[in-house]
Design an enzyme around this catalytic site. Structure first.
Site, PDB file in Angstrom:
ATOM      1  N   HIS A 323      -1.705  -3.929 -12.085  1.00 49.65           N
ATOM      2  CA  HIS A 323      -0.661  -3.751 -13.090  1.00 49.65           C
ATOM      3  C   HIS A 323       0.762  -3.819 -12.458  1.00 49.65           C
ATOM      4  O   HIS A 323       0.868  -3.510 -11.094  1.00 49.65           O
ATOM      5  CB  HIS A 323      -0.905  -2.579 -13.959  1.00 49.65           C
ATOM      6  N   CYS A 341      -5.135   2.568  -8.672  1.00 52.79           N
ATOM      7  CA  CYS A 341      -4.749   1.143  -9.369  1.00 52.79           C
ATOM      8  C   CYS A 341      -4.152   0.321  -8.136  1.00 52.79           C
ATOM      9  O   CYS A 341      -3.656   0.943  -7.000  1.00 52.79           O
ATOM     10  CB  CYS A 341      -3.927   1.238 -10.385  1.00 52.79           C
TER      11      CYS A 341
END
Length: 415
Positions: A323, A341
């Protein structure tokens, strides 16, 4: 006057034809029962438990019985789909019974041949229906029909648990995966209700695959029969792979073997190291609110966070994404500072979001984290070695690859 060779030939042929005709006539009539039209054997042979609108119990053997002095010479039983029922003729020819299971809720046609004491041949055809099953096993295939990346496994969810190895083999034989081009593959039992199917390597780019169940009406075990299931049709796109080297802080994206972009990234910091291994894109969300509490971080602690996140591509159910992370751009390409992440600039995240599709492959190497598990947190199927994968099949376990008929029939090209 002498005869020409041609006239002698015609004369000889005429005599031969006359002899054949006389011989044929001599063999005709009632002296050869095999040449006579078969008599109607309706009053001589019948099915036990069938007739007068009664439906046959599919859990019991089908029985053919003969009356009088006739003997059964042949029995064929087929359902509406043309599938034959295996059976056994009694040594004295007085009966026949099925040795294979009947389907539930199906129509059957039985053709019976008999012979009387004089050798005359009789025939009877009987149609009957089997009663519906008390319990049905249905299969829900995934993903739904559409276009996916080459890492997408096929899933089959059963409506009831199945533990018995023989019943599992019945199910696997009935689950059909037809591909163009043809590639080898195998089902793997994840648990008593879930199967995954994959080839040894990723699917070929631009392959088309049809998945369907042939279980409808088929006996699985005891009183459990297969029910109707909806087929799916899958198309695979380009081979898109994103490889993240956590130690080099770089993601390399390729399409069909050609690198199309190299992206500076940051991955999980110590204590939150990103999982190594192959993951498959599960979903895409243009915006998601990420909170530390969702991964067990106490609110108000030093590691707590609550952030608006854009262009998020999900790779695990527990919350690992690729992301946009504008707050960490100073660390991207240099150090790992995330909570697991893979973060990148907003521009790169938007490009990645637009480029990647469900089923595409994201692989992480060089991380201090554990390896992605095969089944419990997304699609980590490709992290299981092929030999071990085959051990999870009721048909291929313990068999060397390519040695059994199931291997040859596993994946067929459509015609």
């Amino acid at each position: 006057m002498s005869h020409s060779p041609r006239r002698r030939m015609v004369h000889t042929c005429a005599m031969m034809l006359a002899s054949v005709a006389l011989g044929t006539a001599a063999c005709g009539g009632s002296s050869n029962p095999l040449a006579d039209k078969p008599y109607d054997a309706t009053g001589h042979v019948g099915l036990a438990g069938a007739g007068e609108g009664r439906k046959v119990d599919p859990t019991k053997p089908l029985e053919v019985r003969v009356e009088g002095d006739d003997r059964i010479t042949d029995v064929t039983a087929t359902d509406a789909a043309g599938r034959f029922v295996k059976g056994e003729l009694a040594p004295d020819g007085r009966g026949w019974h099925s040795t294979g299971a009947l389907a539930a809720g199906a129509h059957y046609t039985v053709r019976i041949s008999v012979e009387d004491e004089d050798g005359a041949q009789g025939r009877r055809t009987i149609g009957f229906d089997t009663s519906a099953a008390d319990r049905l096993l249905r299969v829900a295939f995934g993903p739904q029909s559409g276009t996916y990346g080459v890492g997408q496994p096929i899933t089959a969810e059963l409506s009831a648990p199945v533990q018995d190895p023989a019943a599992r083999a019945v199910i696997e034989r009935a689950l059909k995966v037809d591909s163009r081009p043809a590639v080898g593959g195998a089902w793997h039992w994840v648990d008593n209700r879930t199967l995954h199917y994959r080839p040894k390597e990723y699917w070929p780019a631009h392959a088309t695959v049809g998945v369907r169940s042939g279980l409808d009406g088929i006996k699985v075990a005891g009183g459990l029969y297969g029910g109707a299931s909806k087929p799916v049709q899958l198309t695979f796109g380009d081979r898109v792979e994103a490889v993240t080297d956590a130690s080099a802080h770089t993601m390399t994206v390729s399409r069909n073997g050609q690198v199309i972009r190299s992206i500076p990234v940051t991955t999980g910091k110590p204590g939150y190291a990103t999982r190594n291994g192959v993951k498959v894109v599960l979903g895409k969300e243009s915006f998601v609110r990420m909170r530390g509490t969702s991964i067990g971080i106490a609110e108000g602690s030093a590691d707590s966070y609550d952030l608006p996140v854009y262009w998020a591509t999900r790779v695990t159910w527990s919350g690992e994404y690729v992301h946009a992370a504008p707050w960490s751009e100073g660390s991207q390409g240099a150090e790992n500072v995330s909570h697991g992440c893979t973060g990148m600039s907003t521009a790169n995240a938007k490009w990645f979001f637009d480029t990647i599709h469900l089923g595409d492959v994201i692989k992480v190497v060089g991380s201090a984290g554990v390896t992605m598990t095969p089944f419990d947190n997304g699609f980590g199927d490709w992290n299981m070695p092929w030999d071990k994968w085959r051990e999870g099949s009721a048909l291929t376990a313990g068999k060397r690859e390519g040695t059994g008929p199931a291997d040859a029939a596993r994946l067929r090209p459509r015609v």
